[in-house]
Design an enzyme around this catalytic site. Structure first.
Site, PDB file in Angstrom:
ATOM      1  N   SER A 131     -33.988 -22.708 -22.914  1.00 39.14           N
ATOM      2  CA  SER A 131     -35.278 -21.509 -24.136  1.00 39.14           C
ATOM      3  C   SER A 131     -35.089 -20.563 -23.522  1.00 39.14           C
ATOM      4  CB  SER A 131     -36.628 -22.462 -23.981  1.00 39.14           C
ATOM      5  OG  SER A 131     -36.483 -24.062 -24.610  1.00 39.14           O
TER       6      SER A 131
ATOM      7  N   GLU B 122       0.442  -1.631   0.529  1.00 41.73           N
ATOM      8  CA  GLU B 122      -0.272   0.028  -0.142  1.00 41.73           C
ATOM      9  C   GLU B 122       0.408   1.386  -0.103  1.00 41.73           C
ATOM     10  OE1 GLU B 122      -3.281   0.611  -0.193  1.00 41.73           O
ATOM     11  OE2 GLU B 122      -3.354  -1.909  -0.811  1.00 41.73           O
TER      12      GLU B 122
END
Length: 914
Positions: free
Chosen positions: A390, A115
Site C-alpha cells: 500500500s 582497452e
C-alpha cells in the site's frame, strides 16, 4: 599581298584598341584574386600554426611533471562525512603491487585487446582510436566509446583532474607523449594494471585476482578469468562476477571476441572459454566474498564508490581523491544499533533495509544495509526489489489523481463490490465494503477499491508518468491495474532508497531530489567536481500538501499509529504484501502471514523508508507474523525520535483552501449553521474547486421543533375507577402509550392515532406513571407524567369534600402541567437536550472507535492481482474494528425519561430521525 596583310594588321590593331577583349580582362582579374586568396590562406595558416603553438605552449606550461612516485606508487583517497570529518581511507591498503614480469601474457593481452588494441604501435595517443571514438559517439551518442589510450589513462588517473576542459585534454596529450618518451611500454602497462579500480576492496590486478578468484599467483589465471577481469573496468559494479554473474559473463564474452580478433587467442581457445559459465570459472562464493571489515561505515562507502563509478567519468582508482559524502555518522550509528540490536522486535531470520534521507535535498544520511550483514553482502537498503504494498498508493493512485483531476481530500469514493477491468474481483483484507468514504479515510485506512478507482480515474499512462517523475522507473507496458494496490509483477520492485526518494518529494512541496551519497570530489590538483543532482519539480505544491495531510491522518488515526513520534510532525504509510494461494500451500503460510512489511514516512526534516521481511534462516521461515509486521514502524519511530528535533512544519500553500463540509454530503456541501459539530469535517481543496453550496439538511429540524407532544393531562373518574390520559399534538402521528404501576416496569397499553387513553380498574392509593411517544415522519416526541389515585373514605361528607378538593387539585395540576411544559421550553433545558448531548457524546466515542484501527490487524490480504505472473497483493493494513466510514452516520437519538414522585409531572422531549 604585303600591303593587304599590312592593311588587315592595321585594322586588327585598330579594333583591338577601340574594343578591348572582355575575356582577356576577366582572366587577368581571376588570376589576381586567386593569388590574393592563396596568399591570405597561407598567412592565416602560418598565424594559426604559430598561434596554436603559442596556445599549446601556454596550456602545457603549468602541466605537472612526470612524478615517478605518483606514477608507480598510487596515493589513497579519503572519504569525508557531511561535516567534513574523515570516515575512511581507500586505495593504498587495497592493493597488491605486482611487477610486469609477474603478469602473464594472457592477462596483458586481455586488457590490451579491450582497452587499447594499438598500444604497442602508438606513441601515447592513437589518432585511429580517437577517430573511431568520434564516429561511435556521433552514431551512438556522446560517451559511447572513449578515445583514451592506456598511456592517457595512466596520466589522467595519476597526475590530472577529471575536468572536461580543453586545457586538461591538451595537458593529457602532452604528458602522454612525454611518458612514452621516458618509460617503456612494459613499464607503462605495469603502472596501469596496478592502479585499475575493480571494487572498493580491490585496486589493481593483483588484489582483484585474489578478491574474485582467490588467486595470488597470477600465472594460474585462466583465459576466461583474465577476460572476466579485463571486462570489469568499464563498469566495476555492473560486471562484478560475484554479485552480477550474468552481466559479467556477457561482458567477458565480448572481451574474448576482441582477443580472438586481435589474434591473441585461437578459435578453439575462444570457443572453449566461452562455454564456461562465469559461476563455474572459479569465482569465489558469496560467503567468501563477504569478508569482515574494520570500517563500520563500509556499506555506505561501497555505495559512495558505486555512485562515483556509475554517475561520473571519474575513475575511483584516481590518486589522492577527497570524496565529500552526505553521511551523518550519528544517524548511521543509531540505525546500526536498531538493525543489529533487539529493541524493535527482530526475530530469528528477519532482515531489513532502511534508507534515511534529508527531506529537502535528497542527501542520504544513513542506510541500514541489513541485520548483521557482512561487508560486501547484499544491501537491503539499495538492492532490494520488493513489492511496495500500500505504500504505492500515494505515488500511483492518489498523487496522480490530485495532480490531474484536482480531487479534494474529501472526494467521495464508493467502497463497494468491484472488479478489475478484466472482471476479476478486488477485495480488502476484511472482505468488507464501507460504502461512500472520503479519499482521506480511504488512504488512512488503506482501502483497496478506492485506490483502484483513483488509478482508473486518472489513467495508467498518466499515473505511470507521475510515478516515474519520482524515480520509480516503471515501464508502461508492464503496469497492470494490480500495481495500483502494490501488486507488482515480473521483475518490477522497489528498494527503500527508491521509496524514500519518492516520498521526500511530498514533504518538499513537490520538488524531487534524486537520493545521492556524494556531494563533491576534490582532485589532487585542488580542482573540484560537484556531483549533486539537479532538483526537478515532480508535482504541484497542492498535490504534495494534500497527500502529506492525508498521510498525517494515516499516522494519527489510521494504520500507521505505531510510527508516531511525540513532538514531531509525521506523515507516512504502511504497506504489506502476501503470498499467492500456491505459495501458501507450498510453504504452509499461517493465516495473516505477510511476505513484506513496509513503513515509509517523512517529517519536514527527514524521510525514511523501512522494509522488513524474512531472509535466509535455518528454519526456512518465509512469512512475517502480525507482531513481526510492526517492526518497520518501530524502526522508523525510534530512528526519527533520535535524529529529528521536531522543528519545521508542513505549511499550506496558497494553492490550497480549507473548507468545513458536512459529513456525508456528495457532492461536498459546506456545513450549515445547524449542522451538528460531529457532522462537520475540515478538508482541503485545490483553490477554485471548493464547494459554495451550504447544506440545508438540518434546517427543517429547527423549523419543526414546535411540533411537540404537549399538554399531557390525567383526570380521575371515581365512579368508574378510571383514569383518562389526554394530550395535544399539532400534526399526524402514531402515539405509543406506556404505563408503570407503583414503580414497576413500563408496558405498552395503547398504540394508535388517538390523542387520549382510558385506563380502567385503577387501584386507590396506587401511583401510575405514563409515557406517551408521538412517532411521525419528522421524528419522535415524548412526554411523561404520573398520578396517585386517592384512597377510599367512610365519611360521605369527607368524600364529597375530597372530591371537590380533587377536582380543584386537578385544575391546578392541569395549570401546573402547562406551566411546566412552557418553562421547559423557555429554559431550553428539556430532557431531550440532555439526551441529545449524551447521544452526541456517545456518537463521538463511536466515531473515535471506528477510526482508531488496531495495530494487530495492520495487513491487507487482498488476493487479487490483475497480473497473471504475480498474485501478490497489498494488504490494506486495515482494522477489523474500523467499522463504517467517515462520511455516513445516524442522527437517531434515544430518549431519557424523567419520572418523579409528584402526583403529576409532565416533561417532553423531541427526537428527529433522518
Amino acid at each position: 599581298m604585303s600591303d593587304q596583310f599590312n592593311s588587315r594588321e592595321a585594322r586588327r590593331k585598330a579594333n583591338s584598341k577601340s574594343s578591348p577583349s572582355p575575356k582577356k580582362g576577366k582572366k587577368r582579374k581571376k588570376g589576381g584574386l586567386f593569388k590574393k586568396t592563396l596568399f591570405t590562406l597561407l598567412i592565416l595558416f602560418v598565424l594559426g600554426v604559430v598561434g596554436g603553438a603559442v596556445t599549446f605552449a601556454v596550456m602545457v606550461s603549468d602541466a605537472p611533471s612526470l612524478d615517478e612516485s605518483k606514477l608507480k606508487t598510487p596515493y589513497s583517497s579519503t572519504i569525508y562525512d557531511k561535516n567534513g570529518k574523515e570516515i575512511a581511507e581507500v586505495g593504498a591498503e587495497k592493493r597488491t603491487y605486482v611487477s610486469i614480469d609477474e603478469i602473464p601474457d594472457v592477462v596483458k593481452e586481455a586488457f590490451i585487446a579491450t582497452e587499447d588494441a594499438r598500444f604497442y604501435e602508438h606513441h601515447g595517443i592513437d589518432p585511429v582510436r580517437i577517430g573511431g571514438a568520434l564516429v561511435a559517439n556521433f552514431k551512438d551518442g556522446f560517451g559511447a566509446e572513449g578515445g583514451s589510450t592506456i598511456t592517457q589513462q595512466v596520466v589522467k588517473n595519476s597526475l590530472l583532474s577529471h575536468q572536461k576542459t580543453l586545457k586538461r585534454k591538451v595537458q593529457e596529450v602532452w604528458l602522454s607523449i612525454q611518458l612514452e618518451r621516458n618509460y617503456s611500454k612494459d613499464e607503462i602497462l605495469e603502472m596501469y594494471l596496478n592502479r585499475i579500480y575493480f571494487s572498493p576492496r580491490a585496486y589493481g590486478i593483483g588484489k582483484a585476482a585474489e578478491e574474485f578468484f582467490g588467486v595470488t599467483d597470477l600465472s594460474k589465471l585462466t583465459v576466461e578469468q583474465a577476460a572476466t577481469l579485463a571486462g570489469m573496468p568499464q563498469s566495476p559494479t555492473a560486471y562484478n562476477p560475484v554479485k552480477n554473474p550474468d552481466k559479467a559473463e556477457k561482458r567477458r564474452n565480448i572481451v574474448l571476441s576482441l582477443m580472438k580478433k586481435q589474434g591473441f587467442i585461437s578459435d578453439s581457445q575462444y570457443n572453449k572459454a566461452k562455454k564456461v559459465a562465469v559461476k563455474d570459472e572459479g569465482v569465489v562464493s558469496q560467503k567468501e566474498y563477504e569478508k569482515a571489515s574494520t570500517n563500520k561505515y563500509s556499506a555506505f562507502v561501497e555505495e559512495v564508490m558505486k555512485e562515483i563509478d556509475e554517475k561520473s567519468d571519474v575513475d575511483p582508482s584516481a590518486d589522492g581523491l577527497k570524496i565529500y559524502t552526505t553521511l551523518d555518522t550519528k544517524a548511521q550509528d543509531k540505525l546500526d544499533e536498531l538493525m543489529d540490536g533487539d529493541t524493535v522486535g527482530f526475530t530469528e531470520g528477519m532482515q531489513g533495509g532502511v534508507t534515511l534521507l534529508d527531506t529537502k535535498n535528497g542527501e542520504v544520511r544513513a542506510i541500514g544495509a541489513g541485520r548483521n550483514q557482512p561487508v560486501g553482502g547484499f544491501n537491503y537498503a539499495t538492492q532490494t526489489k520488493a513489492q511496495p504494498g500500500s505504500t504505492i498508493k500515494p505515488i500511483l493512485d492518489y498523487g496522480p489523481v490530485i495532480e490531474n483531476k484536482k480531487w479534494s481530500t474529501y472526494e467521495q469514493i464508493d467502497d463497494s463490490a468491484y472488479t478489475y477491468s478484466n472482471g476479476k474481483p478486488i477485495r480488502d483484507w476484511d472482505r468488507k465494503y464501507l460504502g461512500p468514504i472520503s479519499m482521506r479515510y480511504a488512504l488512512a485506512q488503506s482501502r483497496n477499491i478506492p485506490a483502484l478507482k483513483a488509478f482508473q480515474a486518472v489513467g495508467k499512462d498518466t499515473a505511470v508518468d507521475f510515478a516515474n517523475g519520482l524515480g520509480l522507473g516503471l515501464t508502461k507496458d508492464n503496469v497492470t491495474e494490480a500495481y495500483s494496490i502494490g501488486g507488482f509483477g515480473g521483475n518490477d520492485g522497489v528498494s527503500p532508497l527508491t521509496m524514500a526518494g519518492a516520498y521526500s518529494a511530498f514533504g518538499n512541496n513537490g520538488t524531487y531530489n534524486e537520493p545521492h551519497f556524494v556531494k563533491s570530489i576534490e582532485f589532487n590538483d585542488g580542482t573540484k567536481l560537484d556531483l549533486t543532482p539537479k532538483s526537478k519539480s515532480a508535482m504541484s505544491d497542492y498535490t504534495a500538501f494534500m497527500i502529506t495531510d492525508m498521510l498525517k491522518t494515516a499516522v494519527k488515526t489510521g494504520t500507521g499509529q505505531l510510527a508516531q513520534v511525540p513532538g514531531v510532525e509525521v506523515a507516512g504509510k504502511t504497506g504489506t504484501t502476501n503470498f499467492d494461494d500456491n505459495e501458501v500451500k507450498r510453504y504452509n503460510i499461517a493465516s495473516g502471514g505477510a511476505r513484506d512489511s513496509w513503513f515509509v514516512g517523512y517529517t519536514p526534516q527527514y524521510t525514511a523508508a523501512v522494509w522488513t521481511g524474512m531472509g535466509e534462516n535455518e528454519a526456512g521461515k518465509k512469512s512475517l507474523s502480525a507482531e513481526e509486521q510492526k517492526v518497520a514502524k518501530r524502526i522508523f519511530a525510534q530512528l526519527i525520535a533520535d535524529v529529528d528535533d521536531g522543528s519545521g512544519s508542513f505549511e499550506k500553500p496558497d494553492s490550497v483552501v480549507e473548507a468545513t463540509v458536512e459529513k456525508g454530503s456528495n457532492p461536498a456541501k459546506l456545513a450549515g449553521p445547524n449542522t451538528p459539530s460531529d457532522k462537520k469535517l475540515t478538508e482541503y481543496f485545490v483553490k477554485g474547486t471548493a464547494p459554495s453550496t451550504v447544506s440545508k439538511t438540518y434546517e427543517k429540524e429547527e423549523k419543526e421543533e414546535t411540533a411537540k407532544l404537549s399538554g399531557l393531562n390525567v383526570k380521575y373518574d371515581k365512579d368508574n375507577q378510571s383514569l383518562t390520559l389526554s394530550w395535544n399534538y399539532d400534526g399526524d402521528a402514531t402515539f405509543a402509550v406506556k404505563q408503570s404501576v407503583d414503580g414497576g416496569s413500563y408496558s405498552e397499553i395503547q398504540n394508535s392515532s388517538a390523542k387520549e387513553a382510558v385506563i380502567s380498574g385503577v387501584q386507590p392509593g396506587s401511583v401510575y406513571k405514563f409515557e406517551v411517544t408521538a412517532v411521525s415522519d419528522d421524528g419522535k416526541s415524548t412526554a411523561s407524567t404520573s398520578y396517585e389515585v386517592p384512597k377510599a373514605e367512610d365519611d360521605e361528607d369527607k368524600k364529597d369534600q375530597q372530591q371537590t378538593d380533587d377536582e380543584k387539585q386537578d385544575d391546578e395540576k392541569t395549570q401546573d402541567d402547562t406551566q411546566t411544559d412552557d418553562s421547559q421550553k423557555d429554559d431550553g433545558q428539556t430532557d431531550q437536550d440532555q439526551t441529545d448531548d449524551s447521544t452526541n457524546d456517545q456518537d463521538k466515542k463511536q466515531d473515535n472507535t471506528n477510526t482508531n484501527p488496531s495495530d494487530n490487524n495492520n495487513q491487507d490480504q487482498s488476493n487479487d492481482n490483475d497480473n497473471d505472473n504475480s498474485n501478490n497483493q497489498d494488504t490494506s493494513d486495515g482494522d477489523s474494528n474500523s467499522g463504517k466510514n467517515d462520511s455516513t452516520g445516524s442522527d437517531t437519538n434515544k430518549n431519557k425519561t424523567d419520572t418523579s414522585n409528584k402526583t403529576q409531572t409532565n416533561s417532553s422531549s423531541i427526537e428527529k430521525t433522518n
